[in-house]
Design a protein around this motif. Structure first.
Motif, mmCIF file in Angstrom:
data_model
loop_
_atom_site.group_PDB
_atom_site.id
_atom_site.type_symbol
_atom_site.label_atom_id
_atom_site.label_comp_id
_atom_site.label_asym_id
_atom_site.label_seq_id
_atom_site.Cartn_x
_atom_site.Cartn_y
_atom_site.Cartn_z
ATOM 1 N N GLU A 23 0.938 -0.851 0.008
ATOM 2 C CA GLU A 23 -0.518 -0.541 -0.212
ATOM 3 C C GLU A 23 0.233 1.089 -0.267
ATOM 4 O OE1 GLU A 23 -3.157 0.675 -0.531
ATOM 5 O OE2 GLU A 23 -3.404 -2.071 0.140
ATOM 6 N N SER A 24 1.751 1.017 0.327
ATOM 7 C CA SER A 24 2.799 2.442 0.535
ATOM 8 C C SER A 24 3.701 2.705 -0.207
ATOM 9 C CB SER A 24 3.607 2.530 2.429
ATOM 10 O OG SER A 24 4.511 1.301 2.362
ATOM 11 N N PHE A 25 5.103 1.449 -1.063
ATOM 12 C CA PHE A 25 5.772 2.073 -1.778
ATOM 13 C C PHE A 25 5.883 1.256 -3.151
ATOM 14 C CE2 PHE A 25 10.179 0.545 -2.151
ATOM 15 C CZ PHE A 25 10.897 1.476 -2.221
ATOM 16 N N SER A 26 5.740 -0.343 -2.407
ATOM 17 C CA SER A 26 6.328 -1.093 -3.521
ATOM 18 C C SER A 26 5.972 -1.594 -4.697
ATOM 19 C CB SER A 26 6.496 -2.624 -3.477
ATOM 20 O OG SER A 26 7.704 -2.572 -2.170
ATOM 21 N N GLY A 27 3.810 -0.859 -4.502
ATOM 22 C CA GLY A 27 2.758 -1.810 -5.217
ATOM 23 C C GLY A 27 2.666 -3.032 -5.648
ATOM 24 N N PHE A 28 1.819 -3.170 -6.294
ATOM 25 C CA PHE A 28 1.217 -4.497 -6.273
ATOM 26 C C PHE A 28 1.691 -5.189 -6.706
ATOM 27 C CE2 PHE A 28 -2.330 -1.503 -5.331
ATOM 28 C CZ PHE A 28 -2.725 -1.900 -4.303
ATOM 29 N N THR A 29 1.162 -6.670 -6.573
ATOM 30 C CA THR A 29 2.092 -8.338 -7.111
ATOM 31 C C THR A 29 2.084 -7.317 -8.887
ATOM 32 O OG1 THR A 29 2.449 -9.048 -5.169
ATOM 33 C CG2 THR A 29 3.083 -10.098 -7.125
ATOM 34 N N TYR A 30 3.001 -8.276 -9.331
ATOM 35 C CA TYR A 30 2.614 -7.763 -11.225
ATOM 36 C C TYR A 30 1.510 -9.059 -10.796
ATOM 37 C CZ TYR A 30 7.132 -7.153 -11.324
ATOM 38 O OH TYR A 30 8.964 -6.241 -11.389
ATOM 39 N N PRO A 31 0.119 -8.573 -12.077
ATOM 40 C CA PRO A 31 -0.884 -8.403 -11.746
ATOM 41 C C PRO A 31 -1.063 -10.039 -12.771
ATOM 42 C CG PRO A 31 -1.028 -6.817 -12.655
ATOM 43 C CD PRO A 31 0.470 -6.971 -12.294
ATOM 44 N N GLU A 32 -0.195 -10.075 -13.711
ATOM 45 C CA GLU A 32 0.568 -11.075 -14.731
ATOM 46 C C GLU A 32 0.796 -13.060 -13.987
ATOM 47 O OE1 GLU A 32 2.055 -8.087 -16.553
ATOM 48 O OE2 GLU A 32 2.271 -8.342 -15.244
ATOM 49 N N LEU A 33 1.259 -12.740 -12.558
ATOM 50 C CA LEU A 33 1.913 -13.700 -11.829
ATOM 51 C C LEU A 33 0.128 -13.815 -11.190
ATOM 52 C CD1 LEU A 33 3.625 -15.541 -10.217
ATOM 53 C CD2 LEU A 33 4.060 -13.600 -8.623
ATOM 54 N N LEU A 34 -0.420 -12.902 -10.628
ATOM 55 C CA LEU A 34 -1.579 -13.281 -10.328
ATOM 56 C C LEU A 34 -2.448 -14.194 -10.952
ATOM 57 C CD1 LEU A 34 -1.703 -9.889 -7.719
ATOM 58 C CD2 LEU A 34 -1.120 -12.035 -7.125
ATOM 59 N N ALA A 35 -2.550 -13.394 -12.100
ATOM 60 C CA ALA A 35 -3.319 -14.493 -12.628
ATOM 61 C C ALA A 35 -3.148 -15.975 -12.958
ATOM 62 C CB ALA A 35 -2.943 -13.571 -14.193
ATOM 63 N N VAL A 36 -1.599 -16.144 -12.697
ATOM 64 C CA VAL A 36 -1.808 -18.067 -13.012
ATOM 65 C C VAL A 36 -1.937 -18.362 -11.244
ATOM 66 C CG1 VAL A 36 0.005 -18.708 -12.444
ATOM 67 C CG2 VAL A 36 0.298 -16.801 -13.954
ATOM 68 N N TYR A 37 -2.360 -17.766 -10.288
ATOM 69 C CA TYR A 37 -2.669 -17.886 -8.908
ATOM 70 C C TYR A 37 -3.602 -17.623 -8.481
ATOM 71 C CZ TYR A 37 1.868 -20.586 -9.083
ATOM 72 O OH TYR A 37 2.356 -21.619 -9.290
ATOM 73 N N PRO A 38 -5.100 -17.236 -8.904
ATOM 74 C CA PRO A 38 -5.815 -15.908 -9.270
ATOM 75 C C PRO A 38 -6.568 -15.951 -8.060
ATOM 76 C CG PRO A 38 -7.406 -17.256 -10.764
ATOM 77 C CD PRO A 38 -5.557 -18.127 -10.369
ATOM 78 N N ASP A 39 -6.513 -17.508 -6.764
ATOM 79 C CA ASP A 39 -7.001 -17.552 -5.401
ATOM 80 C C ASP A 39 -6.030 -17.791 -4.147
ATOM 81 O OD1 ASP A 39 -10.119 -17.196 -6.327
ATOM 82 O OD2 ASP A 39 -9.507 -19.356 -7.548
ATOM 83 N N HIS A 40 -4.755 -17.738 -4.392
ATOM 84 C CA HIS A 40 -3.600 -18.225 -4.168
ATOM 85 C C HIS A 40 -3.850 -16.913 -3.254
ATOM 86 C CE1 HIS A 40 -0.577 -20.873 -3.718
ATOM 87 N NE2 HIS A 40 0.343 -19.840 -3.247
ATOM 88 N N PRO A 41 -3.191 -16.692 -1.630
ATOM 89 C CA PRO A 41 -2.987 -16.230 -0.400
ATOM 90 C C PRO A 41 -1.716 -14.871 -1.102
ATOM 91 C CG PRO A 41 -2.786 -18.316 0.303
ATOM 92 C CD PRO A 41 -3.588 -18.409 -1.139
ATOM 93 N N LEU A 42 -1.359 -14.251 -0.359
ATOM 94 C CA LEU A 42 0.397 -13.143 -0.525
ATOM 95 C C LEU A 42 0.440 -13.322 1.182
ATOM 96 C CD1 LEU A 42 -1.071 -10.309 -3.127
ATOM 97 C CD2 LEU A 42 0.073 -12.457 -3.074
#
Length: 93
Positions: free
Chosen positions: A63-82
């Motif tokens: 939320e404050s610095f690094s930005g969100f995980t690459y959407p392309e990576l999240l698309a591979v694991y759409p329901d995976h917890p971070l």
């Protein structure tokens, strides 16, 4: 001579960890084009998912610095917890 037998890696004895694949964290990468890096990460994620390798995805300061995980990576694991960390530095022991 040791009789130790090396074991091949399998999904049962290994794990893949994607650590902080976020826009700000890639700024320091100079040895490879950042898009090529992202493409390689996504290809690795797809291979790991295909072979059912247990996978962990970590983030830091989303939320404050690094930005969100690459959407392309999240698309591979759409329901995976971070696994969200709040600091770049380890806590003192």
């Amino acid at each position: 001579m040791s009789d130790t037998k090396l074991e091949l890696l399998t999904p049962a004895n290994s794990q893949l960890i994607f650590i902080d694949h976020q826009p700000q964290m890639a700024f320091g990468v100079q040895s490879i084009d950042r898009q090529v890096l992202k493409n390689n990460v996504v290809a690795l994620a797809k291979a790991a998912k295909t072979f059912e390798v247990p996978t962990t995805i970590t983030t830091v300061e989303t939320e404050s610095f690094s930005g969100f995980t690459y959407p392309e990576l999240l698309a591979v694991y759409p329901d995976h917890p971070l696994l969200e960390r709040t600091s770049l530095t380890p806590s003192p022991a």
